[in-house]
Scaffold this active site. Structure first.
Site, PDB file in Angstrom:
ATOM      1  N   LEU A 124       0.837  -1.185   0.000  1.00 44.83           N
ATOM      2  CA  LEU A 124       0.000   0.000   0.000  1.00 44.83           C
ATOM      3  C   LEU A 124       0.884   1.251   0.000  1.00 44.83           C
ATOM      4  O   LEU A 124       0.708   2.171  -0.803  1.00 44.83           O
ATOM      5  CB  LEU A 124      -0.898  -0.023   1.246  1.00 44.83           C
ATOM      6  CG  LEU A 124      -1.728   1.221   1.581  1.00 44.83           C
ATOM      7  CD1 LEU A 124      -2.728   1.544   0.478  1.00 44.83           C
ATOM      8  CD2 LEU A 124      -2.475   1.029   2.911  1.00 44.83           C
ATOM      9  N   SER A 131       1.312   7.306   6.491  1.00 44.76           N
ATOM     10  CA  SER A 131       0.132   7.362   7.358  1.00 44.76           C
ATOM     11  C   SER A 131      -1.082   7.825   6.565  1.00 44.76           C
ATOM     12  O   SER A 131      -2.205   7.357   6.784  1.00 44.76           O
ATOM     13  CB  SER A 131       0.381   8.336   8.513  1.00 44.76           C
ATOM     14  OG  SER A 131       1.435   7.873   9.308  1.00 44.76           O
ATOM     15  N   GLY A 240      -7.358  -6.419  10.868  1.00 38.83           N
ATOM     16  CA  GLY A 240      -7.140  -7.777  11.379  1.00 38.83           C
ATOM     17  C   GLY A 240      -5.666  -8.115  11.495  1.00 38.83           C
ATOM     18  O   GLY A 240      -5.228  -8.702  12.484  1.00 38.83           O
ATOM     19  N   ARG A 242      -3.022  -6.267  11.933  1.00 37.49           N
ATOM     20  CA  ARG A 242      -2.172  -5.611  12.933  1.00 37.49           C
ATOM     21  C   ARG A 242      -2.248  -6.322  14.287  1.00 37.49           C
ATOM     22  O   ARG A 242      -1.349  -6.176  15.106  1.00 37.49           O
ATOM     23  CB  ARG A 242      -2.517  -4.119  13.074  1.00 37.49           C
ATOM     24  CG  ARG A 242      -3.854  -3.781  13.670  1.00 37.49           C
ATOM     25  CD  ARG A 242      -3.911  -2.303  14.081  1.00 37.49           C
ATOM     26  NE  ARG A 242      -3.684  -1.373  12.992  1.00 37.49           N
ATOM     27  CZ  ARG A 242      -4.646  -0.725  12.305  1.00 37.49           C
ATOM     28  NH1 ARG A 242      -5.913  -0.908  12.604  1.00 37.49           N
ATOM     29  NH2 ARG A 242      -4.349   0.103  11.341  1.00 37.49           N
ATOM     30  N   GLN A 279      15.236  -3.527  45.518  1.00 35.46           N
ATOM     31  CA  GLN A 279      13.809  -3.265  45.313  1.00 35.46           C
ATOM     32  C   GLN A 279      13.552  -2.441  44.043  1.00 35.46           C
ATOM     33  O   GLN A 279      12.570  -2.669  43.340  1.00 35.46           O
ATOM     34  CB  GLN A 279      13.201  -2.556  46.520  1.00 35.46           C
ATOM     35  CG  GLN A 279      11.690  -2.540  46.431  1.00 35.46           C
ATOM     36  CD  GLN A 279      11.045  -1.833  47.613  1.00 35.46           C
ATOM     37  OE1 GLN A 279      11.418  -0.717  47.961  1.00 35.46           O
ATOM     38  NE2 GLN A 279      10.093  -2.491  48.226  1.00 35.46           N
ATOM     39  N   HIS A 338      20.386  -5.584  32.389  1.00 37.49           N
ATOM     40  CA  HIS A 338      21.570  -6.355  32.011  1.00 37.49           C
ATOM     41  C   HIS A 338      22.835  -5.503  32.057  1.00 37.49           C
ATOM     42  O   HIS A 338      23.923  -6.022  31.816  1.00 37.49           O
ATOM     43  CB  HIS A 338      21.414  -6.935  30.606  1.00 37.49           C
ATOM     44  CG  HIS A 338      20.594  -8.194  30.552  1.00 37.49           C
ATOM     45  ND1 HIS A 338      19.235  -8.207  30.774  1.00 37.49           N
ATOM     46  CD2 HIS A 338      20.946  -9.480  30.302  1.00 37.49           C
ATOM     47  CE1 HIS A 338      18.797  -9.449  30.649  1.00 37.49           C
ATOM     48  NE2 HIS A 338      19.808 -10.238  30.377  1.00 37.49           N
ATOM     49  N   GLY A 339      22.678  -4.205  32.301  1.00 33.66           N
ATOM     50  CA  GLY A 339      23.848  -3.328  32.343  1.00 33.66           C
ATOM     51  C   GLY A 339      24.609  -3.383  31.023  1.00 33.66           C
ATOM     52  O   GLY A 339      24.015  -3.503  29.947  1.00 33.66           O
ATOM     53  N   GLY A 340      25.938  -3.322  31.113  1.00 31.94           N
ATOM     54  CA  GLY A 340      26.784  -3.293  29.915  1.00 31.94           C
ATOM     55  C   GLY A 340      26.614  -4.524  29.045  1.00 31.94           C
ATOM     56  O   GLY A 340      26.720  -4.451  27.815  1.00 31.94           O
ATOM     57  N   GLU A 363       2.007  -1.243  10.155  1.00 28.67           N
ATOM     58  CA  GLU A 363       0.573  -1.540  10.371  1.00 28.67           C
ATOM     59  C   GLU A 363      -0.126  -0.330  11.005  1.00 28.67           C
ATOM     60  O   GLU A 363      -1.103  -0.498  11.739  1.00 28.67           O
ATOM     61  CB  GLU A 363       0.408  -2.778  11.251  1.00 28.67           C
ATOM     62  CG  GLU A 363       1.044  -4.029  10.696  1.00 28.67           C
ATOM     63  CD  GLU A 363       0.299  -4.630   9.516  1.00 28.67           C
ATOM     64  OE1 GLU A 363      -0.901  -4.948   9.650  1.00 28.67           O
ATOM     65  OE2 GLU A 363       0.910  -4.769   8.434  1.00 28.67           O
TER      66      GLU A 363
HETATM   67  C1  LIG Z   1      10.156  -2.227   8.064  1.00 29.02           C
HETATM   68  C2  LIG Z   1       8.899  -1.703   7.451  1.00 29.02           C
HETATM   69  C3  LIG Z   1       8.054  -2.570   6.785  1.00 29.02           C
HETATM   70  C4  LIG Z   1       6.894  -2.102   6.189  1.00 29.02           C
HETATM   71  N1  LIG Z   1       6.108  -2.973   5.496  1.00 29.02           N
HETATM   72  C5  LIG Z   1       5.065  -2.485   4.784  1.00 29.02           C
HETATM   73  C6  LIG Z   1       4.317  -3.343   3.922  1.00 29.02           C
HETATM   74  O1  LIG Z   1       4.571  -4.552   3.851  1.00 29.02           O
HETATM   75  N2  LIG Z   1       3.331  -2.820   3.177  1.00 29.02           N
HETATM   76  C7  LIG Z   1       3.032  -1.510   3.238  1.00 29.02           C
HETATM   77  O2  LIG Z   1       2.128  -1.098   2.528  1.00 29.02           O
HETATM   78  N3  LIG Z   1       3.686  -0.669   4.065  1.00 29.02           N
HETATM   79  C8  LIG Z   1       4.711  -1.128   4.830  1.00 29.02           C
HETATM   80  N4  LIG Z   1       5.422  -0.275   5.639  1.00 29.02           N
HETATM   81  C9  LIG Z   1       5.040   1.123   5.701  1.00 29.02           C
HETATM   82  C10 LIG Z   1       4.473   1.547   7.048  1.00 29.02           C
HETATM   83  O3  LIG Z   1       3.169   1.095   7.221  1.00 29.02           O
HETATM   84  C11 LIG Z   1       4.592   3.061   7.126  1.00 29.02           C
HETATM   85  O4  LIG Z   1       5.970   3.366   7.270  1.00 29.02           O
HETATM   86  C12 LIG Z   1       3.801   3.672   8.229  1.00 29.02           C
HETATM   87  O5  LIG Z   1       2.442   3.560   7.990  1.00 29.02           O
HETATM   88  C13 LIG Z   1       4.161   5.136   8.462  1.00 29.02           C
HETATM   89  O6  LIG Z   1       4.234   5.873   7.280  1.00 29.02           O
HETATM   90  P1  LIG Z   1       5.506   6.800   6.966  1.00 29.02           P
HETATM   91  O7  LIG Z   1       6.685   5.956   7.148  1.00 29.02           O
HETATM   92  O8  LIG Z   1       5.305   7.433   5.668  1.00 29.02           O
HETATM   93  O9  LIG Z   1       5.492   7.890   8.102  1.00 29.02           O
HETATM   94  P2  LIG Z   1       4.646   9.257   8.124  1.00 29.02           P
HETATM   95  O10 LIG Z   1       3.259   8.964   7.775  1.00 29.02           O
HETATM   96  O11 LIG Z   1       5.379  10.260   7.325  1.00 29.02           O
HETATM   97  O12 LIG Z   1       4.732   9.628   9.654  1.00 29.02           O
HETATM   98  C14 LIG Z   1       5.770  10.417  10.276  1.00 29.02           C
HETATM   99  C15 LIG Z   1       5.332  10.724  11.690  1.00 29.02           C
HETATM  100  O13 LIG Z   1       4.171  11.553  11.671  1.00 29.02           O
HETATM  101  C16 LIG Z   1       3.130  10.973  12.415  1.00 29.02           C
HETATM  102  N5  LIG Z   1       1.847  11.326  11.814  1.00 29.02           N
HETATM  103  C17 LIG Z   1       1.504  11.249  10.515  1.00 29.02           C
HETATM  104  N6  LIG Z   1       0.235  11.655  10.347  1.00 29.02           N
HETATM  105  C18 LIG Z   1      -0.238  11.985  11.554  1.00 29.02           C
HETATM  106  C19 LIG Z   1      -1.482  12.485  12.055  1.00 29.02           C
HETATM  107  N7  LIG Z   1      -2.514  12.662  11.248  1.00 29.02           N
HETATM  108  N8  LIG Z   1      -1.608  12.711  13.361  1.00 29.02           N
HETATM  109  C20 LIG Z   1      -0.568  12.517  14.202  1.00 29.02           C
HETATM  110  N9  LIG Z   1       0.629  12.047  13.805  1.00 29.02           N
HETATM  111  C21 LIG Z   1       0.787  11.780  12.496  1.00 29.02           C
HETATM  112  C22 LIG Z   1       3.417   9.497  12.351  1.00 29.02           C
HETATM  113  O14 LIG Z   1       2.788   8.801  13.401  1.00 29.02           O
HETATM  114  C23 LIG Z   1       4.923   9.487  12.471  1.00 29.02           C
HETATM  115  O15 LIG Z   1       5.284   9.612  13.804  1.00 29.02           O
HETATM  116  C24 LIG Z   1       6.562  -0.729   6.267  1.00 29.02           C
HETATM  117  C25 LIG Z   1       7.400   0.131   6.967  1.00 29.02           C
HETATM  118  C26 LIG Z   1       8.562  -0.335   7.545  1.00 29.02           C
HETATM  119  C27 LIG Z   1       9.443   0.642   8.257  1.00 29.02           C
END
Ligand SMILES: Cc1cc2nc3c(=O)[nH]c(=O)nc-3n(C[C@H](O)[C@H](O)[C@H](O)COP(=O)(O)OP(=O)(O)OC[C@H]3O[C@@H](n4cnc5c(N)ncnc54)[C@H](O)[C@@H]3O)c2cc1C
Ligand SMILES: Cc1cc2nc3c(=O)[nH]c(=O)nc-3n(C[C@H](O)[C@H](O)[C@@H](O)COP(=O)(O)OP(=O)(O)OC[C@H]3O[C@@H](n4cnc5c(N)ncnc54)[C@H](O)[C@@H]3O)c2cc1C
Lengths: 382, 263
Positions: A124, A131, A240, A242, A279, A338-340, A363
Site C-alpha cells: 500500500l 500514514s 485484522g 495488525r 527493590q 543487564h547493564g553493559g 501496520e
Molecule cells: C520495516 C517496514 C516494513 C513495512 N512494510 C510495509 C508493507 O509490507 N506494506 C506496506 O504497505 N507498508 C509497509 N510499511 C510502511 C508503514 O506502514 C509506514 O511506514 C507507516 O504507515 C508510516 O508511514 P511513513 O513511514 O510514511 O510515516 P509518516 O506517515 O510520514 O509519519 C511520520 C510521523 O508523523 C506521524 N503522523 C503522521 N500523520 C499523523 C497524524 N494525522 N496525526 C498525528 N501524527 C501523524 C506518524 O505517526 C509518524 O510519527 C513498512 C514500513 C517499515 C518501516
C-alpha cells in the site's frame, strides 16, 4: 468471562514454541547480522502447516482461528522477531485475499500461500503515502482485458521474496479514497520489478523492498474485491493483520525480554548479592510483567472478537498500540537490567530492542492507532 | 503393511526428581510429553508410510485419561489411528504388567507386521517393555535400531551396540525398538492438530473390557517389581589441600594416595 485456550490452540502453541526453539532461535543472531532472509525457515513452516494456521479448510488451512495465528506469531517472535514479521505479513496478505477474493482467486492464490510455499506481500505504502495512505499515486488505467499499472511502491515487506503481491492503485484519481482498487499480481509479470532493498535498524532478516511498476498489465480477473473499494478493503484487512503482525509480535518480544531479565537478575551478583534483591529492580520487573499481561489481554481479546464475528477494529488498534509500546518499554528496561552486557551483541537483547521498535511503526503508527481509537470513542464532533 | 507404535506419556525432563520421602517420581508441575525415543519410533513408521504403499500406522498408549493429548499429538504427526488404553485396573503397573496389557491390546488389534517401541522411557528408564511385549507375543525383536530397510517380508536393521553396530535381518511380524540416532521426528502438522480433535479422527479409548488382559498379571498388586526405595545418590567430596614447596606437595600427595591404597 472465560479465558481458556482450546486443546487445539494449546497444541498449536506448543508446536510453534518447539519450532521457534529448534528452527528460529539457532539462526536468529546470524540472520540479523548478515541480513539474510531465512527462506529455509519459511519452507519448514509450510511443511508443518504453520503458514496455514487460522485459514479456511477449503483452501488448505486449519479452519478460521485468529487467536491461533496470534499464538504462533507470539512464539516465533520470542525467538526471532524478523521471522515473525516475515510470517505474519505473509499471513496478512493471505488474509486480504481470504476476506475479498472470489472462489477462483482463493483457489488460485490463497491455496499456494497457505500450503504451496509461495510467499505473500502487501503493498500500500508509497513515498508520499504513509500514514496518509489515501494519497496513493500509483495509477491503474482500465483497458479492454486488463488494468495497466504505473508507479512506485516502497517499504514492501517480503517484496523481494514474494510470489504473490496485493498492490493498491488509483483507478479513479478524482474520487480519492473512493477511487483506489486492490490487485493480485504474480511475481514475474512483466512490468513489476524490485527496486531498492532497505537497510534497516531492526527485523534485519526480513526483506523490505521498493516495487517499481511500469506498464504492468494485470488481468481483469485479478481485481481483488470491488472496483474503487480497495482503500476500504486494505484498511479492513489491516484491522485484522495488525493484531498479529504488530500486537502479537510485540507481545512475544516483550515476554522473552522479561524472561531473560528475570533469569539475569537472579544470576548476576553485585555488592555480594544477586541484583534481584534490589527493590528498585524488582519494581522494574513488576512494571514489565504488568504491562505484558495487559498487552496480552488486549491482544487475545481482539483476536477472540475476530473469531466470534464481533467488531474488532478499535480493540485491535488498542492492542497494537499498547503491545508495541510495551515491547519497546520492556526491551529498554531489560537492557538496563543487564547493564553493559545488555548493550553487547553477544546477548540477544540489543537485537530485540532494535526489533521491537518496528511494531510502533508499521501496520499504522502509534499515533494513527490513537487517531482510530479516539475517533471511535469521541465520535463525531459538532 | 500394518505398524503399531507404542508410545508412553512421560514428564518433560531428563532428570526426573524423586521425592526423598516417598521415593516416587515428582510429577506435579512438570508438563507431559511423548517419550522422546517413541517419537523416533513413530517417525520411522510415518516415513515407511510416506515411502511405501498401503502402510497403516496405529498408535497405542497406556496411560491415565490425561494421556489423551499424547495420542492426539501422534495423530497430528500423521498416524492413521490412535488408541488410548485407560483403566483403573491398569494403574501402578510395572514393566511386566505394562507389557502384558500392551500385548493384550496388540492381540486385540490382531493384524500387524511391525511393532515399534522406543528404546526406553525417560522416567521409568528400564528399556524392558518392548522386549517383554515381543516375548509375550512370541515374535522376533531387534532393539536399539538406528537404521531400517524393508525387504519384502523381512526387515533389515542396524542395531547399535557400544563399539559399533550389527546388521540383523528378521522376518515380519517383528518388534523393533528405536533410538534417537534413527531419525529426527517431524512436527505435528497444524491442519492435523485440528483434525485430531474432530469427530473425523479415528481415535478410540479402550479399557480392559476391550482387551481382556489377564487380571492376575496387571495393576499395582500383581506387578512383580517391588520398589523398596528410590533415592538420589548423595555426591560426597572430601578435599584435602596440600601446601608448601613443590617437593612437599608431591610427597604429601604420594602419602595420601598410599593411604587410600591407590598406589
Ligand atoms: C520495516 C517496514 C516494513 C513495512 N512494510 C510495509 C508493507 O509490507 N506494506 C506496506 O504497505 N507498508 C509497509 N510499511 C510502511 C508503514 O506502514 C509506514 O511506514 C507507516 O504507515 C508510516 O508511514 P511513513 O513511514 O510514511 O510515516 P509518516 O506517515 O510520514 O509519519 C511520520 C510521523 O508523523 C506521524 N503522523 C503522521 N500523520 C499523523 C497524524 N494525522 N496525526 C498525528 N501524527 C501523524 C506518524 O505517526 C509518524 O510519527 C513498512 C514500513 C517499515 C518501516
Ligand atoms: C525403580 C522404579 C520406580 C518406578 N517408579 C514409578 C513411579 O514413581 N510412578 C509410576 O507411575 N511408575 C513408576 N514405575 C513404573 C514405570 O515407570 C513404568 O510405568 C513401567 O511400566 C514402564 O517401564 P519404563 O517406563 O521403564 O518403560 P521402558 O521399558 O523403558 O519403555 C520402553 C518402551 O516401551 C513402550 N512403553 C512403555 N510404557 C508404555 C505405555 N504405558 N504405553 C505404551 N507404550 C509404552 C514405549 O515404546 C517405550 O519407549 C517405576 C518403575 C521402576 C522400575
Amino acid at each position: 468471562m472465560e479465558y481458556r485456550l482450546s486443546p487445539q490452540q494449546e497444541m498449536v502453541r506448543d508446536t510453534a514454541r518447539k519450532f521457534a526453539r529448534e528452527v528460529c532461535e539457532p539462526i536468529a543472531a546470524e540472520i540479523d547480522k548478515s541480513h539474510r532472509f531465512p527462506r529455509e525457515t519459511f519452507d519448514k513452516m509450510t511443511e508443518c502447516g504453520i503458514t496455514a494456521v487460522g485459514f479456511p479448510v477449503a483452501y488448505g488451512g486449519t479452519g478460521l482461528d485468529k487467536l491461533a495465528q496470534v499464538l504462533v506469531t507470539e512464539e516465533i517472535a520470542r525467538k526471532c522477531a524478523a521471522t515473525a514479521a516475515i510470517f505474519s505479513i505473509h499471513q496478512g496478505t493471505a488474509w486480504t485475499i481470504h476476506l475479498f477474493g472470489t472462489e477462483d482467486q482463493k483457489q488460485k492464490y490463497l491455496r499456494p500461500l497457505l500450503t504451496g510455499g509461495v510467499i505473500g506481500a502487501f503493498s500500500l505504502t508509497e513515498p508520499n503515502a504513509g500514514s496518509d495512505a489515501s494519497n496513493v499515486q500509483t495509477i491503474a488505467v482500465e483497458e479492454e482485458d486488463c488494468y495497466v499499472l504505473n508507479g512506485t511502491k516502497c517499504f514492501c515487506s517480503n517484496g523481494g521474496q514474494a510470489g504473490i503481491f496485493v498492490i493498491l492503485a488509483m483507478t479513479n484519481p478524482e474520487l480519492k479514497t473512493r477511487g483506489i482498487s486492490a490487485f493480485i499480481v504474480e511475481k514475474g509479470t512483466p512490468g513489476l520489478s524490485i527496486g531498492k532493498t532497505e537497510d534497516k535498524m531492526g527485523i534485519c532478516a526480513s526483506d523490505t523492498s521498493e516495487l517499481i511498476i511500469k506498464d504492468l498489465r494485470v488481468p481483469k480477473e485479478n481485481l481483488l474485491g470491488k472496483l474503487n473499494r480497495g482503500f476500504n478493503h486494505a484498511l479492513a484487512s489491516i484491522d485484522g493483520s495488525r493484531i498479529t503482525v504488530a500486537a502479537a509480535q510485540a507481545l512475544g518480544i516483550a515476554e522473552e525480554a522479561l524472561d531473560l531479565s528475570v533469569q539475569y537478575v537472579k544470576d548476576r551478583v553485585q555488592f555480594g548479592k544477586p541484583i534481584a534483591v534490589q527493590q528498585g529492580l524488582q519494581w522494574y520487573i513488576a512494571d514489565m510483567k504488568t504491562r505484558i499481561e495487559a498487552a496480552r489481554s488486549l491482544t487475545y481479546r481482539a483476536a477472540a472478537l475476530v473469531d466470534q464475528g464481533e467488531p474488532y477494529a478499535t480493540l485491535g488498534a488498542m492492542a497494537k498500540y499498547f503491545a508495541s509500546e510495551t515491547a519497546v518499554y520492556v526491551t529498554n528496561r531489560a537492557i538496563q537490567l543487564h547493564g553493559g552486557y545488555g548493550f553487547m551483541r553477544d546477548y540477544p537483547l540489543e537485537r530485540m530492542y532494535r526489533d521491537a521498535k518496528i511494531t510502533e511503526i508499521y501496520e499504522g503508527t502509534s499515533e494513527i492507532q490513537k487517531l482510530v481509537i479516539s475517533r471511535e470513542v469521541i465520535g463525531k464532533i459538532q | 503393511m500394518k505398524i503399531i507404535v507404542c508410545i508412553k506419556q512421560v514428564p518433560d525432563t531428563n532428570d526426573v526428581k524423586i521425592d526423598p520421602v516417598t521415593g516416587t517420581l515428582i510429577r506435579q508441575g512438570v508438563p507431559s510429553i511423548i517419550n522422546p525415543d517413541d517419537l523416533n519410533a513413530l517417525e520411522q513408521a510415518l516415513r515407511l508410510k510416506d515411502s511405501h504403499k498401503d502402510v497403516h500406522v496405529t498408535v497405542l498408549c497406556m496411560g491415565p485419561p490425561q494421556a489423551d493429548v499424547a495420542i492426539r499429538q501422534a495423530y497430528a504427526m500423521g498416524a492413521d489411528k490412535a488408541i488410548l488404553l485407560s483403566d483403573r485396573v491398569f494403574a501402578g503397573s510395572d514393566t511386566w504388567a505394562t507389557a502384558t496389557i500392551l500385548a493384550a491390546a496388540i492381540r486385540r488389534i490382531g493384524d500387524f507386521d511391525i511393532i515399534f517401541c522406543g528404546r526406553q522411557a525417560i522416567d521409568g528408564d528400564t528399556a524392558q517393555v518392548g522386549p517383554e511385549i515381543a516375548e509375550f507375543l512370541d515374535i522376533p525383536q531387534i532393539t536399539y535400531v538406528r537404521d531400517l530397510v524393508i525387504k519384502g517380508s523381512t526387515v533389515r536393521a542396524e542395531r547399535m551396540v557400544e563399539d559399533g553396530h550389527m546388521v540383523i535381518e528378521a522376518p515380519m511380524p517383528v518388534l523393533l525398538t528405536a533410538i534417537k540416532e534413527l531419525n529426527k521426528p517431524r512436527y505435528p502438522r497444524m491442519q492435523l492438530i485440528y483434525k485430531a480433535y474432530s469427530p473425523e479422527a479415528d481415535i478410540v479409548a479402550w479399557n480392559n473390557g476391550d482387551i481382556d488382559a489377564d487380571l492376575t498379571q496387571i495393576g499395582v498388586k500383581n506387578s512383580p517389581t517391588n520398589v523398596k526405595k528410590s533415592f538420589v545418590p548423595v555426591k560426597e567430596k572430601h578435599c584435602i589441600e596440600l601446601t608448601g614447596t613443590s617437593r612437599a606437595i608431591a610427597t604429601g600427595l604420594v602419602d595420601e594416595l598410599k593411604k587410600l591404597h591407590i598406589i
